[in-house]
Design a protein around this motif. Structure first.
Motif, PDB file in Angstrom:
ATOM      1  N   THR A 231       0.012 -13.383  -2.443  1.00  0.00           N
ATOM      2  CA  THR A 231      -1.179 -13.580  -1.616  1.00  0.00           C
ATOM      3  C   THR A 231      -1.375 -12.407  -0.667  1.00  0.00           C
ATOM      4  OG1 THR A 231      -0.858 -15.972  -1.727  1.00  0.00           O
ATOM      5  CG2 THR A 231      -2.322 -15.148  -0.012  1.00  0.00           C
TER       6      THR A 231
ATOM      7  N   MET B   3      11.379 -13.711   5.584  1.00  0.00           N
ATOM      8  CA  MET B   3      11.570 -14.860   4.698  1.00  0.00           C
ATOM      9  C   MET B   3      13.029 -14.985   4.271  1.00  0.00           C
ATOM     10  SD  MET B   3       8.159 -14.607   2.273  1.00  0.00           S
ATOM     11  CE  MET B   3       8.548 -16.135   1.399  1.00  0.00           C
TER      12      MET B   3
ATOM     13  N   THR C 298       7.864  -8.725   5.851  1.00  0.00           N
ATOM     14  CA  THR C 298       7.667 -10.165   5.646  1.00  0.00           C
ATOM     15  C   THR C 298       8.744 -10.731   4.735  1.00  0.00           C
ATOM     16  OG1 THR C 298       5.260  -9.933   5.920  1.00  0.00           O
ATOM     17  CG2 THR C 298       6.058 -11.923   4.806  1.00  0.00           C
TER      18      THR C 298
ATOM     19  N   VAL D 117       3.819 -16.189  -0.987  1.00  0.00           N
ATOM     20  CA  VAL D 117       3.450 -15.403   0.204  1.00  0.00           C
ATOM     21  C   VAL D 117       3.144 -13.959  -0.163  1.00  0.00           C
ATOM     22  CG1 VAL D 117       4.283 -14.508   2.414  1.00  0.00           C
ATOM     23  CG2 VAL D 117       4.767 -16.876   1.762  1.00  0.00           C
TER      24      VAL D 117
END
Length: 521
Positions: free
Chosen positions: A190, A514, A510, A187
């Motif tokens: 990217t 996660m 993020t 993740v």
């Protein structure tokens, strides 16, 4: 004193640096020096730190910075030599021949090649900005992209030093931490790739390069998961090397599938007398070769034994900094530069021009890297005293450590929501020190204490902290100054921070989300 007041004091130097850079548009070097002075004053007056300890911490920070600051110093020399001798122009012509689209250039150079470079100990923030400028990118993008692309693999950069140093210092399994960090990377890698496209060309750039960015980021992330699982713990430093190589290969295969060239034949005519590509890239070929060789454990120990205890510099009480001179990448940058110089430099006049421009470019980012490390160490050593020949906290005095105050305040404020915001500590630590490895060492105790208080699993929380520290490379002032210096754009630091900060913060949040999901499973 009130904890909230101490918290404000602890973060005040960082607020000063941020305001000076972003709003007052001052140079990063000036703000680093002012931030260091304020940190020392606050540590001495409010955190019961003697001036001698604060100055010793600053000296320890400077010595510890050598892996970064001297790398900056000598890679700028190498790149300046390659720039003035035409080697950069020749490499740029090759890049244009194999990657005509801007998004391809971004992915191949800053994600694939950049990940490989930083994994072996080289510095894309020095090597890539001149090439990005020559390819037609704006100065802001030429600086921002290599900085954000410094750590698409976060903790696996620099032969996984951000993982192995704290593992050795605190006695936990480096591979266990590496496995946890890798889970974030499909993740986050990217996200970094997509963030690069947005920084360079806005949402239109994201639209054009979406598939290539997804492929590069996912390949990088899942390769890291694979290699950290199959390689022995002793070879964890090679995870980033292999992942970077796999990503480069996949990007070239994508070009081949699209019917685009991947050989060295230039798509545009070269000026008469242009040097061959191997000669232009010779300094980097040597550096990569040396970096791979010195990563072999037997050779590492042999190199260290040559100088042995001479490399250990006493600082204060029991604190000693081991420079490991021959094991450091910057030493081999010097060697590769000296060996390749006779092949590139044509006469004494050109050599003098290179040295003159090197001094002009290098002093500011080198000094800034040292000062940011000094700030990090003053914060880490604040509240400590020399007791019986040991630098340690007096009973109960750890509550007056600047880092501990920051961590405790966040833990008490957010409680069970701490995992969501804990990666911000990684972002914060790398922002002030310019190094994820330093951040991981600085905040180990805070994460350990906070997770114990809140009954959380330590390793995933620490892995999230480390991953966010890698993301912070995009806004680490020391790296930005380095990148700006090699294209003579010192003063652009605040503009770069403003552009990259939304990407870094979004990725850090993020990571927090996660982490919460991982802990809930």
């Amino acid at each position: 004193m009130d904890l909230a007041f101490l918290f404000l004091l602890a973060i005040l130097p960082i607020i000063l640096i941020f305001i000076g850079l972003v709003f007052l548009k001052q140079s990063g070097t000036l703000m680093a020096i002012l931030g260091w002075l304020l940190t020392v004053v606050i540590a001495v007056i409010f955190f019961q730190t003697s001036l001698s300890v604060a100055l010793a911490a600053s000296w320890a920070g400077i010595l510890s910075s050598f892996g970064i600051s001297l790398m900056v110093l000598f890679t700028i020399l190498q790149v300046t030599m390659m720039d003035l001798t035409g080697a950069i122009s020749r490499i740029t012509a090759y890049v244009k021949s194999i990657a005509a689209e801007r998004y391809e250039q971004i992915m191949i150079l800053n994600v694939g090649f950049g990940s490989f470079l930083v994994s072996i100990g080289a510095t894309p923030v020095t090597m890539l900005p001149p090439i990005m400028m020559a390819l037609g990118f704006s100065p802001l993008a030429a600086v921002a992209l290599p900085c954000l692309g410094y750590d698409p693999l976060t903790s696996f950069s620099l032969l996984a030093v951000p993982i192995t140093i704290p593992a050795a210092a605190f006695g936990f399994d480096a591979k266990a931490l590496g496995c946890q960090v890798a889970l974030f990377l499909p993740v986050i890698s990217t996200g970094i790739a997509l963030g690069m496209l947005w920084i360079a060309d806005g949402f239109e750039g994201v639209k054009k390069g979406l598939f290539t960015a997804l492929l590069a980021g996912l390949t990088l992330g899942f390769s890291a998961i694979l290699f950290v699982a199959i390689l022995p713990a002793s070879a964890i430093g090679l995870v980033g090397v292999f992942s970077g190589l796999v990503t480069i290969i996949v990007l070239f295969l994508l070009r081949a599938l699209r019917g685009k060239p991947i050989d060295a034949a230039p798509a545009i005519p070269l000026p008469e007398g242009s040097m061959p590509l191997w000669k232009a890239a010779f300094p980097w070929i040597l550096l990569v070769s040396f970096a791979v060789i010195i990563s072999i454990p037997l050779i590492q120990s042999g190199l260290y034994a040559i100088l042995g205890p001479v490399q250990k510099v006493p600082v204060i009480a029991d604190k000693v900094i081991d420079l490991k001179l021959l094991n450091q990448a910057y030493f081999w940058v010097v060697v590769s530069t000296l060996i390749s110089a006779p092949f590139l430099v044509r006469n004494r006049t050109e050599a003098k021009d290179i040295l003159s421009l090197w001094v002009k470019r290098a002093w500011s980012p080198t000094l800034a890297a040292m000062v940011f490390f000094a700030i990090a160490y003053v914060m880490d050593w604040s509240g400590r005293s020399v007791v019986g020949g040991t630098l340690s906290f007096l009973p109960g005095a750890d509550a007056l450590n600047m880092n501990a105050v920051i961590g405790l305040t966040l833990a008490l404020t957010f409680g069970v929501g701490f995992p969501l915001i804990s990666p911000l500590l990684g972002l914060f630590g790398s922002f002030i020190s310019g190094s994820e490895a330093s951040s991981n060492v600085m905040f180990y105790g805070i994460i350990d204490k906070s997770t114990n208080v809140l009954s959380l699993d330590f390793m995933p929380v620490y892995a999230a902290h480390a991953t966010a520290g890698g993301v912070a490379s995009g806004v680490a002032v020391a790296k930005i100054i380095n990148a700006a210096a090699v294209i003579d754009k010192i003063g652009i630091e605040g503009e770069v921070v403003r552009r990259v900060a939304p990407v870094a913060v979004a990725l850090t949040l993020t990571i927090g989300v996660m982490l919460c999901v991982m802990l809930a499973l």
